[in-house]
Design a protein around this motif. Structure first.
Motif, mmCIF file in Angstrom:
data_model
loop_
_atom_site.group_PDB
_atom_site.id
_atom_site.type_symbol
_atom_site.label_atom_id
_atom_site.label_comp_id
_atom_site.label_asym_id
_atom_site.label_seq_id
_atom_site.Cartn_x
_atom_site.Cartn_y
_atom_site.Cartn_z
ATOM 1 N N UNK A 97 27.110 -12.557 -2.339
ATOM 2 C CA UNK A 97 25.986 -12.782 -3.245
ATOM 3 C C UNK A 97 24.713 -13.135 -2.492
ATOM 4 N N UNK A 98 24.814 -13.957 -1.466
ATOM 5 C CA UNK A 98 23.629 -14.345 -0.691
ATOM 6 C C UNK A 98 23.058 -13.136 0.041
ATOM 7 N N UNK A 99 23.943 -12.318 0.598
ATOM 8 C CA UNK A 99 23.492 -11.113 1.296
ATOM 9 C C UNK A 99 22.805 -10.162 0.328
ATOM 10 N N UNK A 100 23.377 -9.985 -0.858
ATOM 11 C CA UNK A 100 22.790 -9.086 -1.850
ATOM 12 C C UNK A 100 21.435 -9.590 -2.332
ATOM 13 N N UNK A 101 21.295 -10.913 -2.498
ATOM 14 C CA UNK A 101 20.007 -11.478 -2.915
ATOM 15 C C UNK A 101 18.948 -11.246 -1.839
ATOM 16 N N UNK A 102 19.343 -11.407 -0.582
ATOM 17 C CA UNK A 102 18.404 -11.176 0.515
ATOM 18 C C UNK A 102 18.001 -9.702 0.585
ATOM 19 N N UNK A 103 18.967 -8.811 0.426
ATOM 20 C CA UNK A 103 18.668 -7.378 0.436
ATOM 21 C C UNK A 103 17.751 -6.996 -0.718
ATOM 22 N N UNK A 104 17.970 -7.585 -1.878
ATOM 23 C CA UNK A 104 17.134 -7.304 -3.036
ATOM 24 C C UNK A 104 15.686 -7.712 -2.762
ATOM 25 N N UNK A 105 15.497 -8.871 -2.161
ATOM 26 C CA UNK A 105 14.149 -9.326 -1.805
ATOM 27 C C UNK A 105 13.517 -8.413 -0.767
ATOM 28 N N UNK A 106 14.289 -8.031 0.244
ATOM 29 C CA UNK A 106 13.760 -7.149 1.292
ATOM 30 C C UNK A 106 13.392 -5.775 0.733
ATOM 31 N N UNK A 107 14.210 -5.250 -0.186
ATOM 32 C CA UNK A 107 13.876 -3.968 -0.816
ATOM 33 C C UNK A 107 12.568 -4.079 -1.599
ATOM 34 N N UNK A 108 12.366 -5.203 -2.265
ATOM 35 C CA UNK A 108 11.120 -5.421 -2.999
ATOM 36 C C UNK A 108 9.921 -5.487 -2.071
ATOM 37 N N UNK A 109 10.076 -6.164 -0.936
ATOM 38 C CA UNK A 109 8.991 -6.232 0.048
ATOM 39 C C UNK A 109 8.683 -4.849 0.603
ATOM 40 N N UNK A 110 9.723 -4.094 0.895
ATOM 41 C CA UNK A 110 9.527 -2.750 1.437
ATOM 42 C C UNK A 110 8.779 -1.867 0.432
ATOM 43 N N UNK A 111 9.160 -1.935 -0.831
ATOM 44 C CA UNK A 111 8.473 -1.145 -1.861
ATOM 45 C C UNK A 111 7.015 -1.567 -1.997
ATOM 46 N N UNK A 112 6.750 -2.870 -1.933
ATOM 47 C CA UNK A 112 5.365 -3.357 -2.043
ATOM 48 C C UNK A 112 4.524 -2.878 -0.858
ATOM 49 N N UNK A 113 5.117 -2.839 0.317
ATOM 50 C CA UNK A 113 4.398 -2.356 1.503
ATOM 51 C C UNK A 113 4.056 -0.878 1.333
ATOM 52 N N UNK A 114 5.012 -0.095 0.862
ATOM 53 C CA UNK A 114 4.769 1.340 0.664
ATOM 54 C C UNK A 114 3.682 1.554 -0.396
ATOM 55 N N UNK A 115 3.745 0.808 -1.492
ATOM 56 C CA UNK A 115 2.733 0.955 -2.538
ATOM 57 C C UNK A 115 1.354 0.560 -2.034
ATOM 58 N N UNK A 116 1.280 -0.516 -1.254
ATOM 59 C CA UNK A 116 0.000 -0.932 -0.687
ATOM 60 C C UNK A 116 -0.525 0.107 0.302
ATOM 61 N N UNK A 117 0.373 0.708 1.073
ATOM 62 C CA UNK A 117 -0.033 1.753 2.025
ATOM 63 C C UNK A 117 -0.535 2.989 1.294
ATOM 64 N N UNK A 118 0.063 3.304 0.156
ATOM 65 C CA UNK A 118 -0.412 4.444 -0.636
ATOM 66 C C UNK A 118 -1.819 4.174 -1.182
ATOM 67 N N UNK A 119 -2.060 2.949 -1.631
ATOM 68 C CA UNK A 119 -3.385 2.589 -2.145
ATOM 69 C C UNK A 119 -4.437 2.747 -1.055
ATOM 70 N N UNK A 120 -4.066 2.370 0.179
ATOM 71 C CA UNK A 120 -5.004 2.459 1.302
ATOM 72 C C UNK A 120 -4.980 3.827 1.971
ATOM 73 N N UNK A 121 -4.157 4.741 1.461
ATOM 74 C CA UNK A 121 -4.012 6.100 1.981
ATOM 75 C C UNK A 121 -3.566 6.134 3.454
ATOM 76 N N UNK A 122 -2.612 5.319 3.781
ATOM 77 C CA UNK A 122 -2.043 5.308 5.133
ATOM 78 C C UNK A 122 -1.092 6.499 5.283
ATOM 79 N N UNK A 123 -1.163 7.152 6.418
ATOM 80 C CA UNK A 123 -0.394 8.383 6.622
ATOM 81 C C UNK A 123 1.117 8.137 6.696
#
Length: 133
Positions: A97-123
Motif C-alpha cells: 500500500x505504501x509503495x502504491x501510494x508513492x507511485x500514485x503521487x509520482x505519476x501525478x507529478x509526472x503528468x503535471x510536469x508533462x502538462x506544464x511542458x505542453x503549456x510552455x511548448x517544450x519539445x
C-alpha cells in the motif's frame, strides 16, 4: 502413509504456486496541478521529468521489506495435554500500500510536469502521454 505424503506435497505446491499470482493492478495518479511547475523553464522541466522517472522506476521495482524467516520451537498446552510445537516462517509480505501510494503521487507529478511542458511548448513533451490519453 504414501498417500498422505503425496497429498501434503501437492497441497504445499499449490499454496506456493498460488502465492505468486497476486497483481497490483493499475494505479490512478494523484492530482498535482500543473501550476506547481509554472516557474520552471524547459530545461528544468526535463531535469525534473527525468528525476521523477528515476523514482518511478526505482519504486515500481521495490518489494515490501517485511519478511519473516526462521524456525520457532515451543511448547503448547491444549485439550490433550502439553505437546511440542514447531513452526516455520518463510516469505515476504504482500502489503504494498505504501509503495502504491508513492507511485500514485509520482505519476501525478509526472503528468503535471508533462502538462506544464505542453503549456510552455517544450519539445521533450511531444509524444508523451498523461493518464487518460
Amino acid at each position: 502413509m504414501k498417500n498422505l505424503t503425496t497429498a501434503s506435497l501437492l497441497a504445499a505446491a499449490g499454496i506456493f504456486g498460488l502465492s505468486g499470482c497476486a497483481t497490483s493492478g493499475n494505479l490512478t495518479p494523484q492530482y498535482v496541478p500543473p501550476s506547481t511547475y509554472q516557474g520552471y523553464n524547459c530545461e528544468s522541466l526535463v531535469q525534473e521529468y527525468n528525476r521523477v522517472e528515476r523514482y518511478v522506476e526505482g519504486t515500481s521495482k521495490q518489494r515490501s521489506t517485511l519478511s519473516t524467516s526462521g524456525v520457532g520451537v515451543g511448547i503448547s498446552a491444549g485439550r490433550w495435554g502439553i505437546s511440542p510445537n514447531i513452526s516455520f516462517g518463510v516469505g515476504q509480505s504482500n502489503d504494498n500500500k505504501a509503495r502504491d501510494a508513492k507511485l500514485s503521487r509520482l505519476y501525478g507529478e509526472r503528468d503535471a510536469i508533462v502538462q506544464s511542458a505542453r503549456i510552455q511548448r517544450c519539445s521533450f513533451a511531444n509524444g508523451l502521454k498523461v493518464y487518460g490519453e
